[in-house]
Write an enzyme that holds these catalytic residues in place. Structure first.
Site, PDB file in Angstrom:
ATOM      1  N   LYS A  94       2.580   0.936  10.835  1.00 58.70           N
ATOM      2  CA  LYS A  94       1.388   0.356  10.539  1.00 58.70           C
ATOM      3  C   LYS A  94       0.466   0.031  11.400  1.00 58.70           C
ATOM      4  O   LYS A  94      -0.733  -0.097  11.076  1.00 58.70           O
ATOM      5  CB  LYS A  94       2.008  -0.933   9.472  1.00 58.70           C
ATOM      6  N   TYR A 139       8.927   0.353  11.137  1.00 59.93           N
ATOM      7  CA  TYR A 139       8.174   0.230  10.090  1.00 59.93           C
ATOM      8  C   TYR A 139       6.829  -0.606  10.887  1.00 59.93           C
ATOM      9  O   TYR A 139       5.696  -0.057  10.499  1.00 59.93           O
ATOM     10  CB  TYR A 139       8.512  -0.778   9.045  1.00 59.93           C
ATOM     11  N   ASN A 196      -2.361   4.576  -0.073  1.00 54.72           N
ATOM     12  CA  ASN A 196      -1.471   3.660  -0.358  1.00 54.72           C
ATOM     13  C   ASN A 196       0.087   4.009  -0.369  1.00 54.72           C
ATOM     14  O   ASN A 196       0.814   3.140   0.197  1.00 54.72           O
ATOM     15  CB  ASN A 196      -1.661   3.252  -1.775  1.00 54.72           C
ATOM     16  N   ALA A 199       5.523  -0.549  13.731  1.00 57.26           N
ATOM     17  CA  ALA A 199       4.937   0.421  14.566  1.00 57.26           C
ATOM     18  C   ALA A 199       4.060   1.377  13.828  1.00 57.26           C
ATOM     19  O   ALA A 199       2.709   1.725  14.315  1.00 57.26           O
ATOM     20  CB  ALA A 199       5.826   1.117  15.555  1.00 57.26           C
ATOM     21  N   ASP A 222       4.930  15.417  -3.499  1.00 61.70           N
ATOM     22  CA  ASP A 222       5.238  14.677  -2.035  1.00 61.70           C
ATOM     23  C   ASP A 222       3.896  14.687  -1.015  1.00 61.70           C
ATOM     24  O   ASP A 222       3.642  15.825  -0.711  1.00 61.70           O
ATOM     25  CB  ASP A 222       6.429  15.222  -1.305  1.00 61.70           C
TER      26      ASP A 222
END
Length: 248
Positions: free
Chosen positions: A154, A150, A86, A152, A59
């Site tokens: 990125k 989400y 990624n 925010a 993780d």
């Protein structure tokens, strides 16, 4: 393009966009350290490509994960030339209904873990005049009702990319790709119910001028472009939309 002799770390490599990136980078001649939480799909890639692949099943948010990843890459291939951040987490919902804890979870995966991996890899990246590619999203540049948390995270990744591009230049290049909607297993894990997912996909398709979702290999090829110093040596701080025209 060729990445022959390069050593590349790719997180979230097991499925979806990450797998597409991994396939393209391997076919370009690089050695790749692939990272993901589930070992089985990572081993599948390792079995197919042999000694060009090292597997790290972890993780990326776990304490010490970044150090473990960098150590595995350098021990396996003697160097580290590039990092592709990624791995990502996407959970959607409107402000009044989404669990605020999901914002913390998305920030940890989408921003903090990439920053920590870059930090740990920095001595190798500087020594080899290396490159970082962050996989962001058009959600970091567009308004996203129902997906604000989400988007925010990125947007934060985009800001991190541009700031580190200046901070680490000229030794290390840092760029980001902002994919539009890509056909991946992520659509089964958005936190929406089946009807909500169908509505979201229909909305995304209708707002994409090219009239289709992207393919993971279309993102992978752009990663190879940005990693190749013969092609992109003068590119840093770029946020490149590969999105079927959604941001046009």
């Amino acid at each position: 393009m060729t990445l022959t002799g390069k050593s590349v770390v790719i997180t979230g490599a097991a499925t979806g966009i990450g797998r597409g990136i991994t396939e393209c980078v391997l076919k370009s001649g690089a050695n790749v350290t692939i990272v993901g939480r589930r070992e089985e799909p990572l081993r599948d890639l390792a079995d197919r490509y042999g000694p060009a692949v090292t597997v790290v099943a972890t993780d990326i948010c776990a304490p010490g994960a970044a150090e473990q990843i960098v150590a595995a890459a350098t021990e396996s291939f003697g160097r580290l030339d590039a990092v592709v951040n990624n791995a990502g987490l996407a959970r959607f919902g409107r402000l009044e209904s989404i669990d605020p804890a999901l914002f913390d979870a998305m920030f940890a995966v989408n921003v903090r873990a990439p920053a920590e991996l870059i930090r740990c890899a920095l001595p190798q990246l500087r020594a080899n005049r290396g490159s970082v590619v962050n996989i962001s999203s058009v959600g970091g540049a567009l308004s996203m009702p129902g997906r604000a948390f989400y988007g925010a995270t990125k947007a934060a990744l985009n800001s991190l990319t541009r700031s580190l591009a200046r901070e680490l230049a000229p030794d290390v290049r840092v760029n980001a790709i902002m994919p539009g909607p890509v056909e991946t297993p992520m659509w089964n894990e958005t936190g929406l119910d089946e009807a909500g997912t169908r509505r979201l996909r229909a909305d995304l398709l209708s707002s994409t001028p090219m009239g289709r979702f992207g393919d993971e290999s279309e993102i992978g090829r752009w990663v190879c472009v940005l990693l190749d110093p013969e092609v992109s040596a003068w590119m840093t701080g770029a946020l490149i939309p590969v999105d079927g025209g959604r941001t046009a």
